[in-house]
Enzyme design. Structure first.
Site, PDB file in Angstrom:
ATOM      1  N   LYS A  63       0.815  -1.230   0.000  1.00 43.62           N
ATOM      2  CA  LYS A  63       0.000   0.000   0.000  1.00 43.62           C
ATOM      3  C   LYS A  63       0.845   1.275   0.000  1.00 43.62           C
ATOM      4  O   LYS A  63       0.482   2.265  -0.622  1.00 43.62           O
ATOM      5  CB  LYS A  63      -0.951   0.006   1.194  1.00 43.62           C
ATOM      6  CG  LYS A  63      -2.029  -1.051   1.047  1.00 43.62           C
ATOM      7  CD  LYS A  63      -2.953  -1.107   2.234  1.00 43.62           C
ATOM      8  CE  LYS A  63      -3.849  -2.323   2.084  1.00 43.62           C
ATOM      9  NZ  LYS A  63      -4.784  -2.486   3.183  1.00 43.62           N
ATOM     10  N   ASP A  99      -9.863   1.931   3.080  1.00 47.85           N
ATOM     11  CA  ASP A  99      -9.774   1.169   4.341  1.00 47.85           C
ATOM     12  C   ASP A  99     -10.224   2.028   5.530  1.00 47.85           C
ATOM     13  O   ASP A  99     -10.847   1.537   6.471  1.00 47.85           O
ATOM     14  CB  ASP A  99      -8.321   0.748   4.614  1.00 47.85           C
ATOM     15  CG  ASP A  99      -7.854  -0.386   3.714  1.00 47.85           C
ATOM     16  OD1 ASP A  99      -8.696  -1.165   3.247  1.00 47.85           O
ATOM     17  OD2 ASP A  99      -6.631  -0.488   3.489  1.00 47.85           O
TER      18      ASP A  99
HETATM   19  P1  NDP Z   1       1.957  -4.286   6.140  1.00 46.40           P
HETATM   20  O1  NDP Z   1       2.832  -5.312   5.536  1.00 46.40           O
HETATM   21  O2  NDP Z   1       2.030  -2.882   5.633  1.00 46.40           O
HETATM   22  O3  NDP Z   1       2.274  -4.233   7.730  1.00 46.40           O
HETATM   23  C1  NDP Z   1       2.354  -5.395   8.489  1.00 46.40           C
HETATM   24  C2  NDP Z   1       2.594  -5.057   9.964  1.00 46.40           C
HETATM   25  O4  NDP Z   1       2.512  -6.295  10.665  1.00 46.40           O
HETATM   26  C3  NDP Z   1       3.966  -4.457  10.297  1.00 46.40           C
HETATM   27  O5  NDP Z   1       3.790  -3.480  11.303  1.00 46.40           O
HETATM   28  C4  NDP Z   1       4.761  -5.652  10.821  1.00 46.40           C
HETATM   29  O6  NDP Z   1       5.732  -5.307  11.781  1.00 46.40           O
HETATM   30  C5  NDP Z   1       3.664  -6.436  11.499  1.00 46.40           C
HETATM   31  N1  NDP Z   1       3.920  -7.867  11.614  1.00 46.40           N
HETATM   32  C6  NDP Z   1       4.024  -8.768  10.611  1.00 46.40           C
HETATM   33  N2  NDP Z   1       4.219 -10.016  11.105  1.00 46.40           N
HETATM   34  C7  NDP Z   1       4.244  -9.874  12.464  1.00 46.40           C
HETATM   35  C8  NDP Z   1       4.408 -10.785  13.525  1.00 46.40           C
HETATM   36  N3  NDP Z   1       4.590 -12.097  13.306  1.00 46.40           N
HETATM   37  N4  NDP Z   1       4.356 -10.319  14.798  1.00 46.40           N
HETATM   38  C9  NDP Z   1       4.155  -9.004  15.020  1.00 46.40           C
HETATM   39  N5  NDP Z   1       4.015  -8.071  14.063  1.00 46.40           N
HETATM   40  C10 NDP Z   1       4.054  -8.504  12.788  1.00 46.40           C
HETATM   41  O7  NDP Z   1       0.476  -4.854   6.076  1.00 46.40           O
HETATM   42  P2  NDP Z   1      -0.902  -4.080   5.885  1.00 46.40           P
HETATM   43  O8  NDP Z   1      -1.002  -3.007   6.918  1.00 46.40           O
HETATM   44  O9  NDP Z   1      -1.112  -3.729   4.473  1.00 46.40           O
HETATM   45  O10 NDP Z   1      -1.979  -5.256   6.222  1.00 46.40           O
HETATM   46  C11 NDP Z   1      -1.969  -5.848   7.496  1.00 46.40           C
HETATM   47  C12 NDP Z   1      -3.107  -6.874   7.621  1.00 46.40           C
HETATM   48  O11 NDP Z   1      -4.368  -6.246   7.483  1.00 46.40           O
HETATM   49  C13 NDP Z   1      -3.068  -7.975   6.598  1.00 46.40           C
HETATM   50  O12 NDP Z   1      -3.290  -9.195   7.291  1.00 46.40           O
HETATM   51  C14 NDP Z   1      -4.221  -7.650   5.664  1.00 46.40           C
HETATM   52  O13 NDP Z   1      -4.766  -8.810   5.084  1.00 46.40           O
HETATM   53  C15 NDP Z   1      -5.202  -7.021   6.640  1.00 46.40           C
HETATM   54  N6  NDP Z   1      -6.192  -6.102   6.026  1.00 46.40           N
HETATM   55  C16 NDP Z   1      -7.529  -6.381   6.066  1.00 46.40           C
HETATM   56  C17 NDP Z   1      -8.456  -5.514   5.531  1.00 46.40           C
HETATM   57  C18 NDP Z   1      -9.905  -5.811   5.564  1.00 46.40           C
HETATM   58  O14 NDP Z   1     -10.651  -5.207   4.792  1.00 46.40           O
HETATM   59  N7  NDP Z   1     -10.376  -6.650   6.449  1.00 46.40           N
HETATM   60  C19 NDP Z   1      -8.059  -4.253   4.881  1.00 46.40           C
HETATM   61  C20 NDP Z   1      -6.650  -4.031   4.957  1.00 46.40           C
HETATM   62  C21 NDP Z   1      -5.762  -4.939   5.470  1.00 46.40           C
HETATM   63  P3  NDP Z   1       7.248  -4.846  11.365  1.00 46.40           P
HETATM   64  O15 NDP Z   1       7.178  -3.384  11.027  1.00 46.40           O
HETATM   65  O16 NDP Z   1       8.030  -5.113  12.609  1.00 46.40           O
HETATM   66  O17 NDP Z   1       7.666  -5.698  10.202  1.00 46.40           O
END
Ligand code: NDP
Length: 263
Positions: A63, A99
């Site tokens: 995104k 979103d």
């Molecule tokens: P991003 O990749 O931009 O961000 C992911 C975040 O998750 C980061 O802050 C990362 O931390 C953290 N993270 C990943 N793995 C772990 C872990 N094992 N433990 C702790 N923290 C973790 O993702 P998005 O923000 O684009 O999307 C996030 C989620 O939201 C997805 O699962 C997506 O499917 C869902 N979503 C659902 C929507 C809906 O309509 N229901 C709409 C939008 C998103 P770090 O910075 O340390 O890497």
């Protein structure tokens, strides 16, 4: 025939093709919505135009990359600096973020909320923090690492890493991490998560289509909760409204898209 798609990695789980194609079919619109797995987010714009797309959605983890590749960004997406909806407007790539409003619509059943703890600091966390503050709700952002916290700090949010954080009561705890999406991980160390859940009034996981380890912990405590399905519907409605050039109202599209959740 207009072609739309969703870009992401992973993307197999996405319900967006079903949701958007249901609406196109019901309205007799000549359009098709596909899935486009994309590993390298920096290629998004090139792929968008190579596929001659009319529009697209963007999901994890592209995104922020999508935002950077737009010719113009509109609405709240400018503040969020992350884009989940792209429109081809006369050969220009226009970015939106649905979103944010989608999430606010989805949490109405929780009633009045003063503050919220957002787990994660990615594109979704940016959208939620920005729109919650706009709605008068104070968000705190908690992430496992510090790299992505700069955006929040620069924009005046309270944003902390695990080792800087002390648990206190929040009205709502929201998991926006991808922990639990394609693994069995919790978004926080279990002991810290348990402390937080013991003091909250409700919880949301934005992941949909599965009971994540986070939601399993929430259910043990019998807290009011939601998974990401309602947010998915609400952000999809707003995106579809843009895909169809606003020719049909969101209220007209809603029952058509809702039907796809029955399959
Ligand atoms: P991003 O990749 O931009 O961000 C992911 C975040 O998750 C980061 O802050 C990362 O931390 C953290 N993270 C990943 N793995 C772990 C872990 N094992 N433990 C702790 N923290 C973790 O993702 P998005 O923000 O684009 O999307 C996030 C989620 O939201 C997805 O699962 C997506 O499917 C869902 N979503 C659902 C929507 C809906 O309509 N229901 C709409 C939008 C998103 P770090 O910075 O340390 O890497």
């Amino acid at each position: 025939m207009k072609i739309f798609t969703i870009f992401g990695d992973p993307i197999e789980h996405s319900r967006s093709p079903l949701m958007h194609n249901s609406v196109f079919k019901a309205l007799g619109v000549k359009a098709c919505y596909t899935r486009s797995p994309l590993r390298d987010g920096s290629k998004l714009r090139d792929v968008f135009f190579a596929k001659a797309l009319s529009g697209a959605n963007v999901t994890v983890p592209h995104k922020e990359a999508a935002y950077l590749q737009c010719d113009e960004v509109r609405g709240i997406a400018q503040k969020i600096q992350a884009v989940n909806t792209l429109i081809n407007e006369n050969g220009k790539l226009i970015g939106y973020n649905t979103d944010a409003d989608g999430f606010i619509n989805a949490i109405q059943p929780f009633g009045p909320i003063q503050n919220a703890l957002i787990l994660g600091a990615g594109g979704t966390a940016r959208a939620l923090a920005t729109v919650l503050r706009q709605e008068g709700i104070t968000p705190t952002i908690l992430n496992r690492s510090s790299g992505r916290l700069n955006f929040f700090r620069e924009n005046g949010f309270s944003a902390l890493c695990w080792d800087e954080f002390t648990a206190k009561p929040y009205d709502l705890i929201i998991n926006t991490t991808s922990a639990g999406l394609s693994d069995d991980e919790l978004p926080l160390p279990r002991s810290l998560l348990k402390k937080l859940l013991a003091q909250t009034k409700g919880a949301v996981d934005v992941i949909y289509g599965k009971e994540t380890p986070f939601l399993q912990e929430v259910k043990i405590l019998a807290l009011p909760y939601k998974d990401g399905s309602d947010m998915l519907l609400e952000q999809g409605l707003l995106a579809n409204h843009l895909f169809l050039n606003k020719l049909h109202s969101v209220e007209q599209i809603r029952p058509l898209m809702q039907k796809s959740f029955l399959y």
